[in-house]
Design a protein around this motif. Structure first.
Motif, PDB file in Angstrom:
ATOM      1  N   VAL A 129       0.829  -1.202   0.000  1.00  0.00           N
ATOM      2  CA  VAL A 129       0.000   0.000   0.000  1.00  0.00           C
ATOM      3  C   VAL A 129       0.865   1.254   0.000  1.00  0.00           C
ATOM      4  O   VAL A 129       0.695   2.144  -0.828  1.00  0.00           O
ATOM      5  N   GLY A 130       1.843   1.282   0.905  1.00  0.00           N
ATOM      6  CA  GLY A 130       2.686   2.457   1.011  1.00  0.00           C
ATOM      7  C   GLY A 130       3.564   2.654  -0.207  1.00  0.00           C
ATOM      8  O   GLY A 130       3.604   3.732  -0.796  1.00  0.00           O
ATOM      9  N   LEU A 131       4.234   1.583  -0.603  1.00  0.00           N
ATOM     10  CA  LEU A 131       5.123   1.657  -1.764  1.00  0.00           C
ATOM     11  C   LEU A 131       4.353   2.084  -3.007  1.00  0.00           C
ATOM     12  O   LEU A 131       4.776   2.968  -3.755  1.00  0.00           O
ATOM     13  N   GLY A 132       3.187   1.474  -3.201  1.00  0.00           N
ATOM     14  CA  GLY A 132       2.353   1.800  -4.361  1.00  0.00           C
ATOM     15  C   GLY A 132       1.945   3.261  -4.351  1.00  0.00           C
ATOM     16  O   GLY A 132       2.015   3.947  -5.370  1.00  0.00           O
ATOM     17  N   ALA A 133       1.537   3.750  -3.163  1.00  0.00           N
ATOM     18  CA  ALA A 133       1.067   5.137  -3.085  1.00  0.00           C
ATOM     19  C   ALA A 133       2.199   6.098  -3.390  1.00  0.00           C
ATOM     20  O   ALA A 133       2.005   7.111  -4.066  1.00  0.00           O
ATOM     21  N   ILE A 134       3.413   5.776  -2.897  1.00  0.00           N
ATOM     22  CA  ILE A 134       4.557   6.666  -3.134  1.00  0.00           C
ATOM     23  C   ILE A 134       4.962   6.624  -4.612  1.00  0.00           C
ATOM     24  O   ILE A 134       5.243   7.651  -5.221  1.00  0.00           O
ATOM     25  N   LEU A 135       4.969   5.417  -5.197  1.00  0.00           N
ATOM     26  CA  LEU A 135       5.418   5.284  -6.589  1.00  0.00           C
ATOM     27  C   LEU A 135       4.385   5.808  -7.586  1.00  0.00           C
ATOM     28  O   LEU A 135       4.728   6.431  -8.576  1.00  0.00           O
ATOM     29  N   PHE A 136       3.116   5.500  -7.333  1.00  0.00           N
ATOM     30  CA  PHE A 136       2.110   5.793  -8.361  1.00  0.00           C
ATOM     31  C   PHE A 136       1.106   6.862  -7.967  1.00  0.00           C
ATOM     32  O   PHE A 136       0.296   7.284  -8.779  1.00  0.00           O
ATOM     33  N   GLY A 137       1.137   7.300  -6.723  1.00  0.00           N
ATOM     34  CA  GLY A 137       0.165   8.291  -6.265  1.00  0.00           C
ATOM     35  C   GLY A 137      -1.086   7.627  -5.727  1.00  0.00           C
ATOM     36  O   GLY A 137      -1.439   6.539  -6.150  1.00  0.00           O
ATOM     37  N   PRO A 138      -1.771   8.307  -4.748  1.00  0.00           N
ATOM     38  CA  PRO A 138      -2.874   7.644  -4.043  1.00  0.00           C
ATOM     39  C   PRO A 138      -4.114   7.368  -4.911  1.00  0.00           C
ATOM     40  O   PRO A 138      -4.730   6.314  -4.762  1.00  0.00           O
ATOM     41  N   THR A 139      -4.472   8.278  -5.779  1.00  0.00           N
ATOM     42  CA  THR A 139      -5.691   8.029  -6.577  1.00  0.00           C
ATOM     43  C   THR A 139      -5.490   6.855  -7.514  1.00  0.00           C
ATOM     44  O   THR A 139      -6.374   6.016  -7.676  1.00  0.00           O
ATOM     45  N   THR A 140      -4.309   6.811  -8.135  1.00  0.00           N
ATOM     46  CA  THR A 140      -3.999   5.685  -9.006  1.00  0.00           C
ATOM     47  C   THR A 140      -4.057   4.386  -8.213  1.00  0.00           C
ATOM     48  O   THR A 140      -4.581   3.374  -8.678  1.00  0.00           O
ATOM     49  N   MET A 141      -3.517   4.451  -6.986  1.00  0.00           N
ATOM     50  CA  MET A 141      -3.515   3.255  -6.157  1.00  0.00           C
ATOM     51  C   MET A 141      -4.932   2.810  -5.803  1.00  0.00           C
ATOM     52  O   MET A 141      -5.200   1.619  -5.632  1.00  0.00           O
ATOM     53  N   THR A 142      -5.862   3.769  -5.663  1.00  0.00           N
ATOM     54  CA  THR A 142      -7.248   3.383  -5.390  1.00  0.00           C
ATOM     55  C   THR A 142      -7.771   2.512  -6.533  1.00  0.00           C
ATOM     56  O   THR A 142      -8.344   1.447  -6.311  1.00  0.00           O
ATOM     57  N   VAL A 143      -7.555   2.984  -7.747  1.00  0.00           N
ATOM     58  CA  VAL A 143      -8.058   2.246  -8.906  1.00  0.00           C
ATOM     59  C   VAL A 143      -7.350   0.894  -9.036  1.00  0.00           C
ATOM     60  O   VAL A 143      -7.989  -0.163  -9.095  1.00  0.00           O
ATOM     61  N   ILE A 144      -6.011   0.943  -9.059  1.00  0.00           N
ATOM     62  CA  ILE A 144      -5.252  -0.297  -9.206  1.00  0.00           C
ATOM     63  C   ILE A 144      -5.538  -1.240  -8.044  1.00  0.00           C
ATOM     64  O   ILE A 144      -5.765  -2.428  -8.225  1.00  0.00           O
ATOM     65  N   GLY A 145      -5.562  -0.667  -6.829  1.00  0.00           N
ATOM     66  CA  GLY A 145      -5.744  -1.478  -5.635  1.00  0.00           C
ATOM     67  C   GLY A 145      -7.043  -2.265  -5.674  1.00  0.00           C
ATOM     68  O   GLY A 145      -7.067  -3.451  -5.343  1.00  0.00           O
ATOM     69  N   ILE A 146      -8.110  -1.626  -6.092  1.00  0.00           N
ATOM     70  CA  ILE A 146      -9.400  -2.324  -6.100  1.00  0.00           C
ATOM     71  C   ILE A 146      -9.414  -3.431  -7.161  1.00  0.00           C
ATOM     72  O   ILE A 146      -9.915  -4.530  -6.923  1.00  0.00           O
ATOM     73  N   ILE A 147      -8.807  -3.160  -8.299  1.00  0.00           N
ATOM     74  CA  ILE A 147      -8.733  -4.212  -9.321  1.00  0.00           C
ATOM     75  C   ILE A 147      -7.882  -5.380  -8.823  1.00  0.00           C
ATOM     76  O   ILE A 147      -8.235  -6.550  -8.993  1.00  0.00           O
ATOM     77  N   VAL A 148      -6.778  -5.022  -8.168  1.00  0.00           N
ATOM     78  CA  VAL A 148      -5.924  -6.081  -7.629  1.00  0.00           C
ATOM     79  C   VAL A 148      -6.681  -6.897  -6.579  1.00  0.00           C
ATOM     80  O   VAL A 148      -6.606  -8.121  -6.553  1.00  0.00           O
ATOM     81  N   LEU A 149      -7.463  -6.212  -5.746  1.00  0.00           N
ATOM     82  CA  LEU A 149      -8.264  -6.929  -4.744  1.00  0.00           C
ATOM     83  C   LEU A 149      -9.253  -7.887  -5.416  1.00  0.00           C
ATOM     84  O   LEU A 149      -9.484  -8.992  -4.941  1.00  0.00           O
ATOM     85  N   LEU A 150      -9.808  -7.448  -6.528  1.00  0.00           N
ATOM     86  CA  LEU A 150     -10.749  -8.310  -7.264  1.00  0.00           C
ATOM     87  C   LEU A 150     -10.036  -9.572  -7.738  1.00  0.00           C
ATOM     88  O   LEU A 150     -10.534 -10.690  -7.569  1.00  0.00           O
ATOM     89  N   PHE A 151      -8.846  -9.395  -8.311  1.00  0.00           N
ATOM     90  CA  PHE A 151      -8.109 -10.570  -8.799  1.00  0.00           C
ATOM     91  C   PHE A 151      -7.626 -11.441  -7.645  1.00  0.00           C
ATOM     92  O   PHE A 151      -7.572 -12.661  -7.766  1.00  0.00           O
ATOM     93  N   GLN A 152      -7.297 -10.804  -6.530  1.00  0.00           N
ATOM     94  CA  GLN A 152      -6.895 -11.610  -5.375  1.00  0.00           C
ATOM     95  C   GLN A 152      -8.041 -12.501  -4.927  1.00  0.00           C
ATOM     96  O   GLN A 152      -7.836 -13.656  -4.567  1.00  0.00           O
ATOM     97  N   ALA A 153      -9.250 -11.943  -4.966  1.00  0.00           N
ATOM     98  CA  ALA A 153     -10.414 -12.734  -4.560  1.00  0.00           C
ATOM     99  C   ALA A 153     -10.632 -13.894  -5.530  1.00  0.00           C
ATOM    100  O   ALA A 153     -10.906 -15.020  -5.123  1.00  0.00           O
ATOM    101  N   LEU A 154     -10.483 -13.621  -6.821  1.00  0.00           N
ATOM    102  CA  LEU A 154     -10.780 -14.659  -7.815  1.00  0.00           C
ATOM    103  C   LEU A 154      -9.655 -15.681  -7.954  1.00  0.00           C
ATOM    104  O   LEU A 154      -9.909 -16.862  -8.153  1.00  0.00           O
ATOM    105  N   LEU A 155      -8.405 -15.223  -7.868  1.00  0.00           N
ATOM    106  CA  LEU A 155      -7.290 -16.133  -8.147  1.00  0.00           C
ATOM    107  C   LEU A 155      -6.652 -16.708  -6.890  1.00  0.00           C
ATOM    108  O   LEU A 155      -6.135 -17.814  -6.907  1.00  0.00           O
ATOM    109  N   LEU A 156      -6.653 -15.929  -5.820  1.00  0.00           N
ATOM    110  CA  LEU A 156      -5.901 -16.356  -4.644  1.00  0.00           C
ATOM    111  C   LEU A 156      -6.768 -16.720  -3.463  1.00  0.00           C
ATOM    112  O   LEU A 156      -6.257 -17.189  -2.455  1.00  0.00           O
ATOM    113  N   ALA A 157      -8.075 -16.463  -3.566  1.00  0.00           N
ATOM    114  CA  ALA A 157      -8.979 -16.661  -2.445  1.00  0.00           C
ATOM    115  C   ALA A 157      -8.611 -15.767  -1.261  1.00  0.00           C
ATOM    116  O   ALA A 157      -8.870 -16.099  -0.118  1.00  0.00           O
ATOM    117  N   HIS A 158      -8.003 -14.629  -1.532  1.00  0.00           N
ATOM    118  CA  HIS A 158      -7.784 -13.622  -0.499  1.00  0.00           C
ATOM    119  C   HIS A 158      -8.899 -12.602  -0.601  1.00  0.00           C
ATOM    120  O   HIS A 158      -9.139 -12.069  -1.674  1.00  0.00           O
TER     121      HIS A 158
END
Lengths: 209, 231, 267, 267
Positions: free
Chosen positions: B97-126
């Motif tokens: 979360v921190g690294l992503g926010a620093i590298l890509f900015g917080p708004t970008t991380m919101t978008v990317i983060g939610i998509i990543v969470l979706l894939f985590q749910a589908l692929l990793l059962a997280h």
């Protein structure tokens, strides 16, 4: 589409209706379909199923156990002047949660394990999810696998070089791995922009219907 | 038939670098009652929409950046699937979360983060689909914004960079955990001591694993930041 | 057709990557560009498709200098295109079909025409059978062929192939060789490769690069006989040329010719 | 020494990647493992170094089965190690020296000993001259040699080389070939490659893989004469074997031998 509804439907039922018996049935039907019909070995199914159960265990225990000045519990121990124990209601709550979780997770597994992303994308297009979001889904999905493979390979190499012996080495290795992956993100970006140019990219990653 | 096999294979691949221990603060699928699942989705969606809008204005200037966002998403996903040794002897994952926010900015991380969470749910059962809203709020909204603001403020005040990054990532991780505990306490108030009692319970229980992990995440992020600065 | 005229290209730090390059694609149907690692082959290709802009000299298409505005380049790249070496960097979709269709969709071609062209391109590179597999489950050789299909589908006149057989096993290499020969019947091909046997087999005209300069050029059968030239360029002779030199057998262009010769000799 | 005994390895979904593999590294000083893309070479290597654990059969070191606990593997990997194909993924530091020193520092070896060993390893692969260059300024061939040094520095007894010459130009390929021959004087080498000429030149004993099974094995001079075997494995003969078969020249192991023969013939 049918499969999508078939997975999302029970998921919604599990959470919205939240009936103990319906949820038990959903769990068994979904587990059966995923393992037998979709031919996924039971042992593997079970292994994936228990991944999130660490969270479940910790949270369940937290909900289950209460602290009170008076002994209102069906089972409790007394530490100094406080009682720590389990109430009948929390026991019932927890049972509901476990059944809901099982029903929900088996539905999501069914979707995740049997539906290729492309089918999901088609559904998302039909329900008019904005294009940009779909494009990002498609790209991220593709790149996840590129980086997974790379991370896996780098990890193996570091392991072969004793990079994961002890804390100090492990931290150094993980940080190097992450830094290296990020550098590779930038390198890939450069060459991908060139590839995009030659593929006549005009700003949109189009997807067929 | 082939497809099922291949999806399974991908899961197998993920399990190689995914670990025996739980993904720290993802609320699992189906855990939240419907009311709360819907409420947290309703809270998160506006942030997501603002994120998408902001990202698309950036993309209007340079459409190639779309690929960069995609790459960043793949990177963040893999980051969260990595195993790091933790103080308790077991292993855990960086949330990124921190690294992503620093590298890509917080708004970008919101978008990317939610998509990543979706894939985590589908692929990793997280995490999960029904808890996407709640997890999205703690990990893709609260965490990145807090991390980023700490980073910006300390940077402006010329605080030592290593410490700045450490602190931003560490607090970002902690905030994620506090928000999750908050979400769980709201959904499951203690029958006797109510919301506050429940919050106390969740904060205490998860503190055992989360506080060391937050420190680890902070350390790791600052090492990576320094390595990148060197490059 | 495409010509490169006294082209010079400098990196941002001022070092010359290419110097006084003259290339004329009319000189052969399949043109080979060979040179050691770092001799400038890739930079040359990027100049030829207009991704990089030369500091001096120019690239000419049908007698006139190419332009570097977006509109011109888009048209230009329908005439000339490139398959890069690493397939991972040019496949953007997990779905083979969508990936191959990508450039056509960028041209707003109707979906039913796209379907015909995508399937034809996939068949041409023997990739039709795995068109429904996700890209991340394809082998390296399969990915490489999908990447080729993604360029063939545009039906451009000139195709640049950067290391088309790198990382492939002998059987797949042969297959790619045949695909190149087949495509070369309708299009102009420029191949760069470290595999001298491949270059000798498929190309009729060769340019030899060394440190950003053209050290020599000529018909395949001539260039590969120039021992000094190859040595200076840090290259090797193809083995068919080697045995010609060492054993005094006639100079054959393909293995099959040698094979026929061998049979006759035994009779 | 290392032996693989009736090893079977299955992927998670139950498909067999390797089936009844028997390999004995005592059979040669430099062992070749050849097979088409996807025939299981890499999976075999990963089993041999203990990264993957076989479902049946075992890997034996000095007569006893290897263990899969951390402590054992740690010792085991000081005896056997691997250089992977892609150098880009193996070099983590921006500095050549630090990168080669990485495994030694992980083992807490004193810095002055590290210095001696790193420099010796760099010299062995002719990389000493660019030891102070940042890694991202190195050419592909240079990176490949640094990656080799990064494994040589551990001074293990057995070294696996996965496609050591892929992506290299002819000159660099020759150089790597010589490095392999030199290392082979002190260590046991296992090479996997698609370059049949390389395998034929440097290896004395060969295993041929097809779809996860060993289709054949034997001395290099024998295996490459078996036309059926190679065809079934989707492989090719090295060119020195081809001319032996087609032209009836004696079977030479190296180009130099053929060259000498050619000279004598002319006299």
């Amino acid at each position: 589409m049918a499969k999508f509804i078939f997975a999302i439907g029970p998921l919604n039922i599990a959470v919205l209706i939240n009936n103990l018996y319906i949820n038990i049935s959903i769990f068994f039907i979904m587990a059966f379909l995923t393992t037998f019909v979709a031919n996924i070995p039971f042992s593997k199914y079970f292994r994936i199923l228990i991944i999130p159960f660490g969270f479940l265990a910790i949270s369940i225990i937290t909900i289950l156990i209460g602290i009170s000045d008076v002994d209102i519990f069906i089972w409790s121990i007394k530490i100094w002047s406080k009682y720590i124990g389990i109430t009948y209601q929390s026991l019932e709550d927890v049972l509901h949660i476990i059944m809901r979780v099982l029903a929900a997770i088996s539905s999501t597994f069914f979707l995740g394990l049997t539906t290729p992303l492309n089918n999901i994308i088609k559904v998302l297009k039909k329900i008019k999810i904005p294009n940009l979001l779909i494009e990002l889904l498609v790209l991220i999905y593709r790149f996840i696998f590129i980086f997974l493979e790379e991370a896996n390979e780098i990890y193996t190499i570091q392991e072969m070089k004793f990079g994961y012996i002890g804390f100090k080495n492990s931290y150094r290795s993980v940080s190097l791995l992450i830094k290296h992956l990020f550098v590779r993100v930038l390198v890939k970006y450069e060459s991908m922009v060139i590839a995009l140019d030659s593929k006549l990219y005009d700003g949109e990653f189009k997807i067929g219907d | 038939m082939k497809n099922k096999k291949t999806v399974l294979l991908s899961i197998a691949l993920l399990l190689v670098i995914t670990p025996e221990v739980v993904h720290a603060m993802h609320i699992m699928e189906g855990f939240l009652p419907a009311k709360w699942a819907i409420l947290w989705s309703a809270v998160t969606i506006p942030f997501f929409i603002i994120g998408i809008k902001k990202v698309s204005t950036i993309l209007k200037e340079d459409t190639n950046k779309k690929v960069l966002l995609g790459l960043a998403g793949g990177f963040v996903f893999v980051l969260s699937a990595l195993k790091i040794p933790s103080v308790t002897g077991s292993s855990s994952h960086p949330t990124g979360v921190g690294l992503g926010a620093i590298l890509f900015g917080p708004t970008t991380m919101t978008v990317i983060g939610i998509i990543v969470l979706l894939f985590q749910a589908l692929l990793l059962a997280h995490g999960g689909l029904t808890t996407l809203g709640a997890n999205g709020f703690s990990m893709a909204v609260a965490g990145p914004f807090v991390s980023y603001f700490i980073y910006r403020i300390l940077k402006k005040k010329n605080v030592n960079m290593t410490f700045t990054v450490f602190f931003a990532a560490c607090i970002g991780n902690l905030i994620t955990y506090v928000v999750t505990a908050f979400q769980l306490a709201l959904a499951f108030p203690d029958p006797i001591s109510g919301f506050l009692g429940s919050l106390g319970k969740f904060l205490t229980v998860f503190a055992v694993t989360q506080i060391p992990l937050a420190i680890v995440e902070g350390l790791l992020t600052s090492i990576i930041y320094n390595l990148l600065a060197e490059y | 057709m495409i010509k490169v005229e006294s082209l010079e290209f400098k990196y941002e730090d001022g070092t010359k990557a290419l110097d006084n390059i003259n290339i004329d694609l009319n000189k052969g149907k399949t043109i080979g560009v060979i040179g050691a690692n770092g001799s400038g082959k890739s930079t040359l290709f990027l100049n030829m498709i207009g991704i990089l802009k030369p500091n001096k000299g120019c690239v000419k298409y049908n007698g006139s200098k190419i332009n570097y505005n977006k509109k011109y380049l888009r048209e230009y790249r329908r005439k000339i295109n490139i398959v890069f070496q690493d397939p991972e960097k040019q496949l953007f979709y997990s779905n083979v079909y969508d990936d191959v269709a990508f450039p056509l969709r960028n041209l707003n071609i109707p979906e039913d025409e796209i379907k015909v062209r995508v399937e034809a391109a996939l068949k041409k590179v023997n990739a039709y059978e795995f068109k429904d597999k996700p890209v991340h489950f394809l082998s390296y050789g399969q990915k490489k062929r999908v990447a080729m299909a993604g360029v063939l589908v545009m039906d451009s006149q000139v195709i640049l192939l950067d290391e088309p057989t790198s990382g492939l096993d002998p059987h797949m290499t042969k297959e790619i060789k045949n695909i190149i020969k087949e495509i070369a019947m309708e299009k102009n091909i420029v191949v760069s490769s470290h595999d001298m046997d491949l270059i000798y087999d498929v190309c009729d005209y060769i340019y030899v690069l060394r440190r950003g300069q053209i050290l020599g050029e000529g018909l395949a059968e001539e260039v590969f006989l120039k021992e000094n030239l190859l040595e200076m360029a840090l290259l090797e002779k193809p083995w068919l040329v080697k045995i010609h030199k060492i054993l005094g057998t006639p100079l054959f262009k393909t293995e099959e010719q040698l094979f026929d010769y061998g049979i006759q000799k035994h009779i």
